[in-house]
Structure formats: structure tokens, C-alpha cells
Design an enzyme around this catalytic site. Structure first.
Site, PDB file in Angstrom:
ATOM      1  N   HIS A 152       0.835  -1.202   0.000  1.00 52.18           N
ATOM      2  CA  HIS A 152       0.000   0.000   0.000  1.00 52.18           C
ATOM      3  C   HIS A 152       0.866   1.245   0.000  1.00 52.18           C
ATOM      4  CE1 HIS A 152      -1.786  -3.369   2.240  1.00 52.18           C
ATOM      5  NE2 HIS A 152      -2.723  -3.207   1.352  1.00 52.18           N
TER       6      HIS A 152
HETATM    7  S1  FES Z   1       1.934  -0.533   3.121  1.00 50.99           S
HETATM    8 FE1  FES Z   1       0.331  -1.873   3.670  1.00 50.99          FE
HETATM    9  S2  FES Z   1       1.434  -3.593   4.316  1.00 50.99           S
HETATM   10 FE2  FES Z   1       3.008  -2.219   3.847  1.00 50.99          FE
END
Ligand code: FES
Ligand code: HEM
Lengths: 187, 423
Positions: A152
Site C-alpha cells: 500500500h
Molecule cells: S503498506 Fe500496507 S502492508 Fe506495507
């Protein structure tokens, strides 16, 4: 008859506690307590079992890790990054005002005294637990030169501190000691 | 509802008379889905999807129990046991592809079923309880599907389990211990795989139980219908059997044609190729995505990238994702219009289609990599999603002037007496 006294004879309608009411309440309460007690093992069985908890500690030889390189190893079935920071990376981490960060920690807080170049952290993104990129050869390190989590988009700096993206915390530093200058014992 | 004109069950021979006295099961079936259950005469094919959902559940249970006879829930061998099913077990490939694509089919059907509910406001009184139970079923389905996807122990299985249980670690104070309790360790491993298997086996039967409640609650007011007005007289209804058994049966045939086309010609189209790589705790796939039916909610999860007031971004995303479904529980009270059917609500209808588009866009973003442009679109989409339910719907239902309703279902189908006479 005194108020609240237990009256003999289940059918007594006088004021006070009837024997049968008392038995009902006592039996149901005890049953309830028993039922709740039975929940304890049912819930506890789901926690990590003893063999999982037996924190097998891991020893790593770090002599072969040149400045600017990192290795991935395993502790408690989870990845650990052992990284030998270059002087430039150390300087970059130290030049930041740590108090302004999301999870305020300085490089010194996250390394052992006199070993500021050895950045040892869990390879587990504090967002939802992916393995960030940046420890392996040729992996992207993100805009702060540390680690980049592809899941993410969390970005960590050269002290593995969270700088951008959804993760709330810096990469966790596991408990470890330097058994010698070239061997680290994690756990 | 026991409409006074409902047909009465009559045992046809000595055996059924005997059975009717000892265990009136045939009577129960007759009154529930047979000639003894009067149903509006004007149901369209949107009303087919409840039966199709029931069929999907049976399909999943049958293929699932078959798979369970060959599957081994141990992190060392789970992946291989699935390959063994695919390659060695007689017809094993059919059972596995049937189950995996069956899950997708189940979600397609249930999404249509739910959006039927949105359009015809099936959630309104007197059917609130049917709706609430439906949302419970949907939550149970999501849990079941998630745990099922972990079982093959491929890369997506492993990282899906890690990321989804990681959601719970966002909860303040108890988060991390909670995640470890859920997994039975620090990362997904044998303990997690085994419990997911046990629960994946159990939950469909829990779903079956809630479906019984769902249909019980449905039978109290009876089905709604495309006009949204209630049944007035016998001429508004037809017996469920043979009318809707036939109509639903035809729909089932169409459904099976599509299902089999996917099953036999594109069995992997809806899956992710990375799940054919055995789980590797040291390497995260470049692009983790859940199964397609979770994409809209996954997009909402990822839309929160910055802290919001005092709430950290991570917790915010998790709260938003769960709220996206929990908000459905409040729908019966958010939509206050006295008119049910979208056919008679011109303004509501426009926003309904906007919501459909919004969910499709969110779904597309949820399946795409976490790049800035998709995150930005998800943020807009997620905002609109909540606006729709919490702001637009209450306002629309209070300012909208609905179109005139027909006098009765019969009138709507056959035209009013005046028109009939004129014709
Ligand atoms: S940014 Fe969501 S798990 Fe690493
Ligand atoms: C396993 C999943 C489900 C099964 C097997 C199932 C089954 C059924 C059946 C057989 C009916 C009657 C026929 C029909 O109206 O289509 C029905 C009606 C209904 N269902 Fe479901 N359902 C499921 C999930 C859901 C979900 C997830 C929701 C909503 C969130 C929902 C909401 C409703 C409502 C509101 C009705 C009444 C509609 C009306 O008569 O107007 N259902 N369901």
C-alpha cells in the site's frame, strides 16, 4: 419471620426469600460461572502454542555484509533485515529532526551504541505486514532510500522509520545483542 | 404470510397422511415453497437471485465436502495436496474448479440480489428483518470466502491471510495481541491454516441456518414485488408452485450455462496466477490483491493514506472498510420515502445508478496496484459511497415527489378497469 430469611416449604407465599427462588438463583449463577469458566480454555487454545512461543533465537554472521548491503534472515518465522548502512545513509538518517516524525525515534534509539551503521529491523511492514522491498539486491528502496512496501505504498527512511504512506510505526527493532563484532544474536 | 386464500395441503395417499401426522415435513415444504405459498404475480427475474443464491450454497457445500476428502490442512503439504487434487484425484480438477468458480458465482448472484434490494427498497418495513439477516449472511459469506482462499497455501493465500489479519492490529491497545491470537502465532502458519480450515468447513452451515431465518422472516410479510405496493387480493398472487418453481428453474438453467462456460473454458480467469506459487513468508508478491469480490471494499481500505483527526490512517482505513458494509444495517431507517420501488422514484433512481457506477469504479481501483492515481480515484469513490448512504439517500427521500402508484398489482399488470374496458 425476619425479612430475607429462608422460608421452609417451597410453596410458602409469605414475604422473604422462598427456598425454591434461592435454589434457582444459586443454580443458575453457578451454571453461569461454570459456562464462563469453560470459555477460558476455548479462547486460550487459539493463542500461540508453546512450541511457537519457544523463541528460538537466531545467530547471524554479519562479517560478509559490506556497507550498503543487507541480508534477510528469519526469526520467529518472520523476516528480519540486517543492513550495513553507508556513512551517507547514516548521515541522512541523523540529519532529520526526529521529533517531527510520525513515530519519533532517532537513529541512535534504533541501533546499538557505537554500531550506528548496523540497522537491524523486522522485515514486516507495520501497516498490514507485507515484507517491504529494499533489503535485496536491486530492489527499490523508495524515495527516502530505506525501504518501500509495495502493498500500500509505505515508505521508510534509512533508519527504517515511517515517512510516508499508511503504516503507523517504524519497522520494529527486535531484541538482539552483538555476541561479537561479527555475530549478532536475535531473540 | 398466511393469506386466507392460500391453497391447503392435502395428503394424497395413505403414506403421506401417515407422515403428515408424525412429521409434517411435506406440509411444511408445500406451505414454504409449494402450491401453498401465494406470491405476487408480477415478480421479474430480479427475484430469481434468492433461489440462485440458495443453489450456490448447496453447490459450495457439495464440492467443498468432496474436496475435504482429499485436502490436508498442514502448511508443509497443503499446496501439494491441492495439486494432488488437480492432477491425481479422479475428477478432482472439476471439484476444485467448481468450488473456486462457485464462490465467484455465489458473489455475483448475491451482489445482484443485494442491488435488487437497493433498487426496490426491499429493506423497508415490513421487511427490515429480512434485510438485516441478509447483511449478516453477506458478512458470513465474506469470512468464509476469505478463509477458503487461504487453504491452497499459495502466495496470495499466505499474504492475504497476513494482510487481512493485519487489519485487526490497527485496533488500539489490543490490536497486536488480537492478531497473534487470531493467527495462533506471529505469522500465518500451521495453527492459522488449521483453524481457518475448521471455520471454513463450519461457516457455510451457519450460513444455512441464517438463511432459514432469512426465509422465515420473508414468509411473514411475503415477497415484495416490482411495483413495491402490497398484495390486496387473491388476484394479485399466484401459487409459488408451479409458477415460480418454473420461472426460477428457467433462470437456474441460464445461470448454469454461464457458470459452466466459465468453469470449463476459463476456469482460472477469475483467480490470480500468483496463487500457483507456494507460500513464501520471505517474499511478498509485488501486487497483493484479494479476490475480485472484495475489490470495492479493498479500495476503500486503501483510500485512507493520511491520519484523520486523531485517528491513524491505518485504523481509519479499517473502520471505513467495515463501515462500508455496516452502513447497510441502517438502510431501512436512512431511506424514509414511503414509496418502495425505484420505478416510481425518479430522483432516487438516478442516484441508484450513480451508486452502481461508483461501486464498479471502486472495484476497478481495488484490483489495481496502489498507485497514486488509483488511490486518488478510490478516495473520491469512497467519499461518494458514504455520501450516498448517509446524506443523499435521506435528502432524496424527503424532497422527492414520487410518481403516482398503481392501485393494485393486478391493475398494474392488466391495466385498470377503465383501460381494460376501452381496450
Ligand atoms: S503498506 Fe500496507 S502492508 Fe506495507
Ligand atoms: C446466501 C445468501 C442468500 C440466500 C440463499 C438468500 C435467499 C433468499 C431467497 C430465496 C429469497 C426469496 C426470493 C427473492 O426475493 O429473491 C430472499 C429474499 C430477500 N433477500 Fe436474500 N438471500 C441471501 C442473501 C441476502 C443478502 C446478502 C441480502 C442483503 C444484504 C438479502 C436480502 C434479501 C431481501 C431484502 C429479501 C426480500 C426481498 C423481497 O421479497 O422483496 N439476501 N433471499
Amino acid at each position: 419471620m425476619a425479612d430475607g430469611a429462608i422460608i421452609d416449604g417451597a410453596d410458602s407465599t409469605d414475604a422473604g426469600v422462598r427456598r425454591r427462588d434461592f435454589i434457582h438463583i444459586a443454580a443458575l449463577s453457578l451454571g453461569g460461572v461454570g459456562g464462563l469458566a469453560a470459555l477460558v480454555p476455548l479462547i486460550a487454545q487459539m493463542s500461540a502454542s508453546d512450541d511457537v512461543l519457544a523463541e528460538s533465537s537466531t545467530e547471524i554472521d554479519i562479517s560478509a555484509i559490506a556497507a550498503g548491503q543487507a541480508i534477510k534472515t528469519i526469526w520467529r518465522k518472520q523476516p528480519v533485515f540486517v543492513r550495513n548502512l553507508t556513512p551517507a545513509e547514516v548521515a541522512a538518517a541523523q540529519s532529520v529532526d526526529a521529533t517531527k516524525l510520525r513515530d519519533p525515534q532517532s537513529l541512535a534509539d534504533r541501533t546499538k551504541p557505537g554500531k550506528a551503521n548496523w540497522l537491524i529491523t523486522m522485515g514486516v511492514c507495520t501497516h498490514l505486514g507485507c515484507v517491504p522491498l529494499g533489503a535485496g539486491q536491486g530492489e527499490v528502496k523508495g524515495e527516502f532510500g530505506g525501504y518501500f512496501c509495495p502493498c500500500h505504498g509505505s515508505i521508510y527512511d534509512t533508519a527504517a522509520r515511517i515517512r510516508k504512506g499508511p503504516a503507523p510505526k517504524n519497522l520494529e527493532v527486535p531484541p538482539y545483542v552483538f555476541s561479537s563484532d561479527t555475530v549478532v544474536k536475535i531473540g | 404470510m398466511s393469506f386466507p386464500w392460500a391453497n391447503q395441503y392435502k395428503p394424497s395417499n395413505a403414506f403421506t397422511s401417515w407422515l403428515d401426522e408424525k412429521l409434517p415435513l411435506p406440509r411444511f415444504v408445500y406451505n414454504a415453497i409449494g402450491g401453498g405459498y401465494p406470491v405476487p404475480r408480477n415478480l421479474n427475474y430480479a427475484w430469481n437471485f434468492g433461489v440462485l443464491a440458495g443453489f450456490c450454497l448447496v453447490l459450495q457445500i457439495v464440492t467443498g465436502v468432496t474436496l475435504a476428502m482429499h485436502y490436508a490442512a498442514n502448511a508443509g503439504v497443503a499446496f501439494d495436496s491441492v495439486e494432488h487434487i488437480m492432477r491425481d484425484v479422479n475428477w478432482g480438477w472439476l471439484m476444485r474448479y467448481g468450488h473456486a468458480n462457485g464462490a465467484s458465482a455465489f458473489f455475483v448472484v448475491v451482489y445482484i440480489h443485494i442491488f435488487r434490494g437497493f433498487f426496490y427498497s426491499s429493506y423497508k418495513a415490513p421487511r427490515e428483518m429480512i434485510w438485516l439477516l441478509g447483511v449478516v449472511i453477506f458478512l458470513l459469506m465474506m469470512a468464509t470466502a476469505f478463509m477458503g482462499y487461504v487453504l491452497p497455501w499459495g502466495q496470495m493465500s499466505f499474504w492475504g491471510a497476513k494482510v487481512i489479519t493485519g487489519l485487526f492490529s490497527a485496533i488500539p491497545l489490543v490490536g497486536e495481541p488480537l492478531q497473534q491470537w487470531l493467527l495462533g502465532g506471529f505469522a500465518p502458519d500451521d495453527a492459522a491454516l488449521n483453524r481457518f480450515y475448521a471455520l471454513h468447513f463450519l461457516l457455510p452451515f451457519v450460513i444455512a441456518g441464517v438463511i432459514i431465518l432469512h426465509i422465515w422472516a420473508l414468509h411473514i410479510p411475503g415477497s415484495s414485488n416490482p411495483t413495491g405496493i402490497e398484495i390486496k387480493t387473491e388476484s394479485d398472487t399466484v401459487p409459488f408452485h408451479p409458477y415460480y418453481t418454473a420461472k426460477d428453474g428457467f433462470g437456474l438453467g441460464i445461470f448454469l450455462l454461464i457458470y459452466c462456460a466459465v468453469l470449463f473454458f476459463f476456469p482460472n480467469a477469475l483467480g490470480h496466477p500468483d496463487n500457483y506459487i507456494p507460500a513464501n513468508p520471505l517474499s511478498t508478491p509485488a501486487h497483493i490483491v484479494p479476490e475480485w469480490y472484495f475489490w470495492p471494499f479493498y479500495a476503500i481500505l486503501r483510500a485512507f493514506t493520511a491520519d484523520f483527526l486523531f485517528i491513524p490512517a491505518k485504523l481509519m482505513g479499517v473502520l471505513a472498510m467495515f463501515s462500508a458494509i455496516l452502513v447497510w444495517f441502517f438502510l431501512p431507517w436512512l431511506d424514509t420515502s414511503p414509496v418502495r420501488s425505484g420505478h416510481f422514484r425518479p430522483l432516487f433512481r438516478k442516484f441508484y445508478w450513480l451508486l452502481v457506477i461508483d461501486v464498479l469504479v471502486l472495484g476497478y481501483c481495488g484490483g489495481s496496484p496502489a498507485e497514486t492515481k488509483y488511490v486518488l480515484i478510490s478516495q473520491i469513490g469512497a467519499t461518494y459511497y458514504f455520501l450516498h448512504f448517509l446524506v443523499i439517500l435521506p435528502i432524496v427521500s424527503s424532497i422527492e415527489k414520487p410518481q403516482p402508484l398503481p392501485f393494485s398489482i393486478t391493475d398494474h399488470v392488466l391495466g385498470t378497469d377503465a383501460k381494460t374496458v376501452a381496450a
